[in-house]
Design an enzyme around this catalytic site. Structure first.
Site, PDB file in Angstrom:
ATOM      1  N   GLY A  14      46.177  36.597  45.433  1.00  0.00           N
ATOM      2  CA  GLY A  14      46.784  35.511  44.665  1.00  0.00           C
ATOM      3  C   GLY A  14      46.573  35.664  43.165  1.00  0.00           C
ATOM      4  O   GLY A  14      47.437  35.328  42.360  1.00  0.00           O
ATOM      5  N   SER A  15      45.418  36.185  42.800  1.00  0.00           N
ATOM      6  CA  SER A  15      45.035  36.266  41.383  1.00  0.00           C
ATOM      7  C   SER A  15      45.990  37.158  40.592  1.00  0.00           C
ATOM      8  O   SER A  15      46.152  38.337  40.911  1.00  0.00           O
ATOM      9  CB  SER A  15      43.603  36.807  41.289  1.00  0.00           C
ATOM     10  OG  SER A  15      43.413  37.571  40.125  1.00  0.00           O
ATOM     11  N   PRO A  16      46.651  36.598  39.546  1.00  0.00           N
ATOM     12  CA  PRO A  16      47.578  37.412  38.757  1.00  0.00           C
ATOM     13  C   PRO A  16      46.897  38.632  38.136  1.00  0.00           C
ATOM     14  O   PRO A  16      47.484  39.718  38.087  1.00  0.00           O
ATOM     15  CB  PRO A  16      48.071  36.447  37.672  1.00  0.00           C
ATOM     16  CG  PRO A  16      47.851  35.083  38.230  1.00  0.00           C
ATOM     17  CD  PRO A  16      46.627  35.196  39.099  1.00  0.00           C
TER      18      PRO A  16
END
Lengths: 223, 220
Positions: free
Chosen positions: A10-12
């Site tokens: 999820g982490s950009p």
């Protein structure tokens, strides 16, 4: 053992690294790490990265934090001839300048996400939106000057920035004013290795949309 | 034609560039910018730098914003064999990682300084201090592993970070809990290039101390 990335889909910032690795054909192992569950605060993790952030990379005894430094390291080390990170000083400098711009873009995105996910405040969300608009306006300006963010071809700067912009789009924040950004985003999505970013962007965008819905519902019920 | 830097001295990122220019022995012309007076918002400036920030480097046709990108460019272009920014991928990666960490230091500083400078809001300014001290504690932990910010010799990482850490010191913030940071700061202050930081950091320190003292007195 190979390159290991401690992080999440999820982490950009993590997705920036995944995109670069895929783009240069580099294998890596994802070690799922959840900061919200305290997994970046263990003694073991802090030994690797005292800044307790994701992504953190381990490569044969080298431990590195900061996604954009990890990304340029992977290119310098494993694909030094790659056009993703040009070697000519002025061209490289523009790429780096856009990478530092991207730090601000993520900060704006995080303010908006944080307002809803942590503070659950629609007011704080509204107050944080202009920061995102300002970053998008700047990106639109960069894209007036060149087809990709740092010149005439895809660079690591495009990959970092698309991890954030794709999240903004998946969160259904309004990008309609930014016609060049939309055109650029479509080109990025057509890249053969783009798919590694898709699931995470949709996931985080979905989390955000749900939180916005809940926060507005709570406000409506309370009034 | 030479190099031109659009900047003002008190600004930590500007000082990071001044220190680097001095370390590389590069001459440049300084164009004074007053952000409060709107100098970065003129159409002329925005054409050069749509981010309306300082510092901005002009080198021929190149206009480059972002202090740390400016510093790495100066080495890559004018001193590519310099130890300040090693070519070895692992060593360079560590410098880059610390340069991105330094962005966080500057952001945390701005959260203390901006409410003071623009809104006279001492409560919001004071509330932002712990976040900066947290980051300085992280830097302390980083210095447990290496003598300098990014290894066993001075690099661009030290030159960037010192602009921010020296500011925290000049502001009178509590650095008693970070002995490695204090020892490192003393070492960096001995470098000839550190001279380029002195005037600006003194200015900013005085501005903060006077401004915050006055506002706290008023609040009572």
């Amino acid at each position: 053992m190979g390159v290991e990335i401690y992080g999440s889909e999820g982490s950009p910032a993590c997705r920036c690294v995944f995109l670069v690795a895929r783009a240069i054909g580099l294998d890596y192992t994802l070690k799922p790490t959840n900061p919200m569950a305290g997994e970046t605060r263990t003694e073991e993790f802090l030994r690797m990265n005292p800044a307790h952030t994701i992504p953190t990379m381990a490569d044969d005894g080298l431990f590195l934090g900061e996604s954009r430094a990890i990304a340029t390291y992977l290119i310098n080390k494993y694909a030094p001839e790659s056009e993703l990170y040009p070697r000519e000083p002025a061209a490289r400098a523009v790429v780096e300048q856009r990478l530092f711009y991207d730090v601000g873009l993520f900060a704006a995105l995080r303010s908006v996400l944080g307002a809803l996910l942590y503070f659950k405040s629609p007011e704080q969300f509204e107050a944080a939106l202009p920061q995102v608009d300002e970053c998008m306006e700047l990106l639109e300006t960069f894209l007036k000057r060149s087809p990709f963010v740092a010149g005439d071809h895809v660079t690591v700067a495009d990959l970092a920035i698309v991890a954030n912009v794709s999240t903004i789009e998946a969160a259904e924040l309004d990008l309609s004013r930014w016609t060049r950004v939309q055109r650029w985003l479509a080109k990025m999505k057509a890249l053969p290795y783009y798919s590694v970013n898709e699931a995470g962007a949709q996931y985080l965008g979905g989390v955000f949309k749900k939180a916005l819905f809940q926060a507005r519902k709570a406000k409506f019920s309370a009034s | 034609m030479g190099l031109t830097v659009f900047a003002f001295e008190a600004s930590p990122p500007c000082r990071g560039v001044f220190i680097t220019l001095k370390a590389l022995g590069l001459e440049y012309e300084l164009k004074q910018i007053d952000t409060k007076a709107g100098d970065t918002r003129t159409p002329e400036y925005l054409e050069k730098n749509p981010q309306h920030t300082v510092p901005l480097l002009e080198d021929g046709d190149l206009y480059l914003a972002e202090s740390r990108a400016i510093s790495t460019y100066l080495v890559n272009k004018y001193a590519p064999d310099s130890d300040l920014y090693p070519k070895d991928p692992e060593a360079r990666a560590l410098v880059d990682s610390r340069l991105f960490f330094d962005v966080g230091l500057n952001t945390a500083l701005l959260h203390i300084l901006k409410p003071l400078k623009y809104d006279g809001d001492i409560a919001r300014s004071d509330a932002a201090i712990p976040a900066l001290l947290d980051l300085i504690n992280i830097f302390e932990a980083m210095l447990a592993k290496s003598e300098y910010a990014a290894g066993d010799h001075v690099t661009l990482a030290d030159l960037a970070i010192v602009a921010n850490v020296s500011t925290a010191e000049a502001m009178g913030l509590d650095l008693s809990g970070v002995p490695k940071v204090r020892a490192w700061l003393d070492k960096i202050k001995q470098l000839p290039c550190y001279e380029a930081n002195v005037q600006g950091v003194t200015q900013l320190g005085v501005m903060y101390k006077e401004g915050s003292t006055a506002l706290r007195a008023k609040a009572q």
